[in-house]
Design an enzyme around this catalytic site. Sequence first.
Site, short mmCIF file in Angstrom:
data_model
loop_
_atom_site.label_atom_id
_atom_site.label_comp_id
_atom_site.label_asym_id
_atom_site.label_seq_id
_atom_site.Cartn_x
_atom_site.Cartn_y
_atom_site.Cartn_z
N GLU A 127 -0.66 20.17 12.23
CA GLU A 127 -0.17 19.16 12.95
C GLU A 127 1.34 18.69 12.63
OE1 GLU A 127 -3.87 16.27 14.51
OE2 GLU A 127 -3.42 16.10 12.20
N CYS B 140 0.53 8.44 8.33
CA CYS B 140 0.42 8.82 7.04
C CYS B 140 -1.20 9.16 6.45
CB CYS B 140 1.14 8.01 5.92
SG CYS B 140 2.87 7.84 6.36
N1 SAH Z 1 1.98 16.21 -0.01
C1 SAH Z 1 3.12 15.19 -0.05
C2 SAH Z 1 3.36 15.12 1.19
C3 SAH Z 1 2.11 14.55 2.40
S1 SAH Z 1 1.65 13.10 2.39
C4 SAH Z 1 2.86 13.95 -0.76
O1 SAH Z 1 1.77 13.83 -1.40
O2 SAH Z 1 3.85 13.33 -1.00
C5 SAH Z 1 2.76 11.89 3.03
C6 SAH Z 1 2.57 10.58 2.29
O3 SAH Z 1 1.64 9.84 3.08
C7 SAH Z 1 2.39 10.47 0.96
O4 SAH Z 1 3.09 9.59 0.33
C8 SAH Z 1 0.75 10.28 0.94
O5 SAH Z 1 0.37 9.97 -0.38
C9 SAH Z 1 0.58 9.27 1.90
N2 SAH Z 1 -0.71 9.05 2.46
C10 SAH Z 1 -1.68 10.10 2.21
N3 SAH Z 1 -3.02 9.37 3.07
C11 SAH Z 1 -2.48 8.05 3.24
C12 SAH Z 1 -3.33 7.22 3.93
N4 SAH Z 1 -4.71 7.25 4.26
N5 SAH Z 1 -2.72 5.76 4.23
C13 SAH Z 1 -1.28 5.84 3.78
N6 SAH Z 1 -0.68 6.65 3.37
C14 SAH Z 1 -1.33 8.00 2.91
#
Ligand code: SAH
Length: 359
Positions: free
Chosen positions: A92, A333
């Site tokens: 996605e 996110c």
């Molecule tokens: N693997 C990388 C990039 C992907 S996630 C990382 O961990 O940074 C992108 C961002 O969204 C990251 O900061 C992640 O922790 C956050 N994220 C993941 N799940 C989320 C959720 N349910 N709500 C808000 N942010 C979330």
Amino acid sequence: MAKDLLSFTLEELKEELTAAGFPAFRASQLYRWLHVQLADDYAEMTNLPADFKAYLQENYVLTRLEAVDHQVSALDGTQKFLFRLRDGETVESVFMKYRFGNSVCISSQVGCRMGCRFCASTIDGLIRGLLPSEMLGQIYQIRRITGERVSRVVVMGTGEPLDNYDNLLRFIRLLTDENGQNISQRNITVSTCGIVPKIYELAREKLSITLALSLHAPTDEKRREIMPVANQYSIRELMDACGYYFRSTGRRITFEYSLIRGVNDSDREAQQLARLAGRAGAHINLIPVNPVRETNYAQPDLSAVTAFKNKLEKHGINVSIRRVLGRDIDGACGQLRHRHLSEDGAIRQPVESMSGEKK
Ligand code: SAH
């Protein structure tokens, strides 16, 4: 295995193609078709001779992502795409419109093995890393379908970009190449859950991209509860790596902090977080946790989010609350996923053809 045309730099293409007996300018013409005109079919490349195209067709694969689903948020116009890759896997990507330009959020892997408890992308584990062409392809296809320019790219979709390091680096070099899309490094953000040795490696590349660190907790104990990667690297090691990154590149780090009610939103945690950010000179991006069906983490209410922000600001920290875009289409996110299950648990049927897509 045939070679992946879209993953070659211009220099490499010149080498490859002159070795095969073609003049170097053909490589430049081809590169322009691929990375500026965004052609995804040899038939479009009208100034290339037939024998050259036949040679390419025989010896290379031309990666083209097929959009099998396209959702538009009724709330804010954010668009989410589901792309099918050559091997049938899907990823996605999200297109967002801001006043200062359009952004695309791309995936770097099919699935993810980092296991963060609040994130949907990791639920089925890692399938594989994406090729440079497949990361570029997400942006190129979105440009073709929307007809819009893209000025910023965030590598914050599914996957851990530093777990697919070489392909990520090549992708960045291709995307910022002045002979291609020529997107400024400053307009690229790579988000990581904190793979320490790779942060050092990235620092040594001396790029001017923004590095975002998914911190999410100010103590090792709490971080280990929600992010398995914290068992491997301590916050102390992470902060050292961030310091090194800042000194090497001159670029300030962003800390991402997903606020989860009753888990990491206390006063004490605000204070601890402020101390870490202060020392690192980091900017903090607060993301009230987005709902994921399989988990029961909840957002603090708005007043608690604001109070948390105010506490950080009192310590002189630069804080923003991430605007939530595309939540109604699970495009926010942590909501991107690899498998598409409908409410009854069946795999969602892909849509065969997309309106507005160039054929
Ligand atoms: N693997 C990388 C990039 C992907 S996630 C990382 O961990 O940074 C992108 C961002 O969204 C990251 O900061 C992640 O922790 C956050 N994220 C993941 N799940 C989320 C959720 N349910 N709500 C808000 N942010 C979330």
